[in-house]
Design an enzyme around this catalytic site. Structure first.
Site, PDB file in Angstrom:
ATOM      1  CG  ASN A  78     -16.569  -2.408  30.300  1.00 22.55           C
ATOM      2  OD1 ASN A  78     -16.744  -1.459  31.056  1.00 22.55           O
ATOM      3  ND2 ASN A  78     -15.363  -2.810  29.939  1.00 22.55           N
ATOM      4  NE  ARG A  79     -17.216   0.233  35.422  1.00 29.91           N
ATOM      5  CZ  ARG A  79     -16.207  -0.632  35.407  1.00 29.91           C
ATOM      6  NH1 ARG A  79     -15.697  -1.028  34.240  1.00 29.91           N
ATOM      7  NH2 ARG A  79     -15.714  -1.101  36.531  1.00 29.91           N
ATOM      8  CG  HIS A 106     -19.456  -7.452  33.755  1.00 31.79           C
ATOM      9  ND1 HIS A 106     -18.864  -6.906  32.633  1.00 31.79           N
ATOM     10  CD2 HIS A 106     -18.447  -7.624  34.667  1.00 31.79           C
ATOM     11  CE1 HIS A 106     -17.561  -6.756  32.839  1.00 31.79           C
ATOM     12  NE2 HIS A 106     -17.293  -7.172  34.057  1.00 31.79           N
ATOM     13  CG  HIS A 176     -14.406 -10.863  34.073  1.00 35.63           C
ATOM     14  ND1 HIS A 176     -13.194 -10.679  34.694  1.00 35.63           N
ATOM     15  CD2 HIS A 176     -15.049  -9.669  34.122  1.00 35.63           C
ATOM     16  CE1 HIS A 176     -13.118  -9.426  35.116  1.00 35.63           C
ATOM     17  NE2 HIS A 176     -14.226  -8.792  34.785  1.00 35.63           N
ATOM     18  CB  ALA A 177     -10.285 -15.974  31.758  1.00 32.68           C
ATOM     19  CE1 TYR A 178     -10.014 -10.665  38.357  1.00 31.24           C
ATOM     20  CE2 TYR A 178     -11.801 -11.919  37.352  1.00 31.24           C
ATOM     21  CZ  TYR A 178     -11.353 -10.808  38.055  1.00 31.24           C
ATOM     22  OH  TYR A 178     -12.249  -9.842  38.452  1.00 31.24           O
ATOM     23  CG  ASP A 242     -10.859  -1.857  34.991  1.00 27.70           C
ATOM     24  OD1 ASP A 242     -11.112  -2.560  33.987  1.00 27.70           O
ATOM     25  OD2 ASP A 242     -11.632  -1.748  35.957  1.00 27.70           O
ATOM     26  CD  GLN A 280     -12.151  -2.638  30.304  1.00 23.63           C
ATOM     27  OE1 GLN A 280     -12.664  -2.236  29.247  1.00 23.63           O
ATOM     28  NE2 GLN A 280     -12.023  -1.867  31.360  1.00 23.63           N
ATOM     29  CD  GLU A 308     -12.828  -8.062  31.418  1.00 25.66           C
ATOM     30  OE1 GLU A 308     -14.053  -7.806  31.504  1.00 25.66           O
ATOM     31  OE2 GLU A 308     -11.959  -7.503  32.131  1.00 25.66           O
TER      32      GLU A 308
END
Length: 344
Positions: A78-79, A106, A176-178, A242, A280, A308
């Protein structure tokens, strides 16, 4: 385990693809490049195996992997606001690689764009290892990271993360699986429904960096405890989510079924359990059709969602958050379980 060559890296090394399966055929395809999960094959309500994970049609696209499809995220998920943090009185500067140019996203030079060392344990288990040297992407300390992927007979994909450092540093890993439970090329996810068991969220500013406030979700569009359709979420919040949802104030405590998502079309359901204190929930706002998928088409906006599991974002700037600090002799550990089944 079936292992095959996947693609050549720019320096001439060979990234490989590993096929993990249980006795019923459920499983995942994982590459040692970025530790990325390339596919997850789960049965739908009629028993048909369906790939429920977005991924690139051209394997070499995992080198750049702008969306981080399926990738291991580190050193810090993340940030990090402002691209800098202070540890033991010393300030460390990082790359400002977020889309708005205000944050580190990330980890900057992300571990999801490195070739990991792979060790096949058996047909259902794969261990990936990476050495991140002192100063890597601006972070202190040499870190040895390990991720073990395991497929079980209960149609679970288990991710066990560990990391050690030779000096104080910060670490927070995730994947980070979509997901699209109607199938990776099914288009948008409006036919999905989510239940997320969290009473608070980490509030963010206009640049998506946490403010330090963790307001309750009750009485707001962020309350997903009773379950909500994706269609209703987009009616309330046109950009979707998000956001990091608070699962607990302490890291390392396993929590079962913190998130449950299902597809009306296929009946496929995923249940997420984790020892991380946050998750997330991202609904694919930044997908724009330019990433070409496994069936040759572009992935549209809102064509997937991510869950996430992580420490809370920007913990390096908020002492009240669960800490990302990693000390020598005290390993970082995190376990996340994605279990697939059929919704009732």
């Amino acid at each position: 385990m079936v292992v095959k060559d996947f693609f050549k890296t720019p320096d001439g090394r060979t990234a490989k693809l590993y096929r993990l399966r249980n006795s019923s055929g459920f499983g995942a395809d994982i590459t040692d490049f970025g530790g990325a999960v390339v596919s997850i094959w789960a049965p739908d309500r009629d028993g048909r195996m369906t790939d429920v994970l977005l991924g690139f049609g051209n394997p070499a696209d995992y080198i750049e992997n702008g969306p981080f499809f399926g990738a291991v995220i580190g050193r810090v998920a993340n940030r990090i606001a402002g691209g800098r943090f202070t540890l033991d009185g010393k300030e460390y500067e990082l790359a400002l690689n977020d889309s708005n140019g205000k944050n580190t996203l990330h980890g900057g030079d992300c571990w999801g764009r490195r070739l990991w060392k792979a060790d096949v344990i058996d047909n259902t288990m794969l261990a990936l290892r990476l050495t991140s040297p002192d100063g890597d992407a601006g972070f202190p300390g040499e870190v040895e990271a390990t991720l073990v992927y395991m497929v079980t007979e209960a149609n679970e994909l288990i991710l066990d993360y560990t990391a050690t450092s030779d000096r104080p540093t910060v670490v927070s890993m995730t994947n980070h699986a979509y997901f699209n439970l109607s199938g990776e090329s099914a288009g948008n996810c409006l036919d999905h429904r989510v239940q997320l068991r969290a009473d608070r969220r980490t509030e963010v500013d206009e640049f998506l960096a946490p403010t330090g406030s963790c307001p309750p979700v009750a009485g707001t569009p962020y309350d997903l405890n009773a379950g909500k359709s994706f269609r209703q979420i987009f009616a309330d919040l046109p950009c979707g989510f998000d956001d990091n949802f608070v699962l607990g104030d302490v890291d390392g405590v396993m929590k079962r079924d913190v998130a449950v998502v299902s597809s009306d079309t296929t009946g496929i359901e995923v249940r997420v359990s984790t020892s991380a204190p946050g998750i997330q929930f991202y609904m694919g706002y930044f997908l724009d059709g330019t990433a070409v998928g496994k069936n040759g088409g572009g992935y549209p906006q809102f064509g997937a969602f991510c869950l996430e599991t992580q420490l809370w974002p920007d913990a390096v700037h908020h002492s009240e958050f669960p800490s990302a600090r990693l000390e020598p002799g005290r390993p970082y550990k995190q376990t996340t379980v994605y279990q697939f089944g059929i919704a009732e």
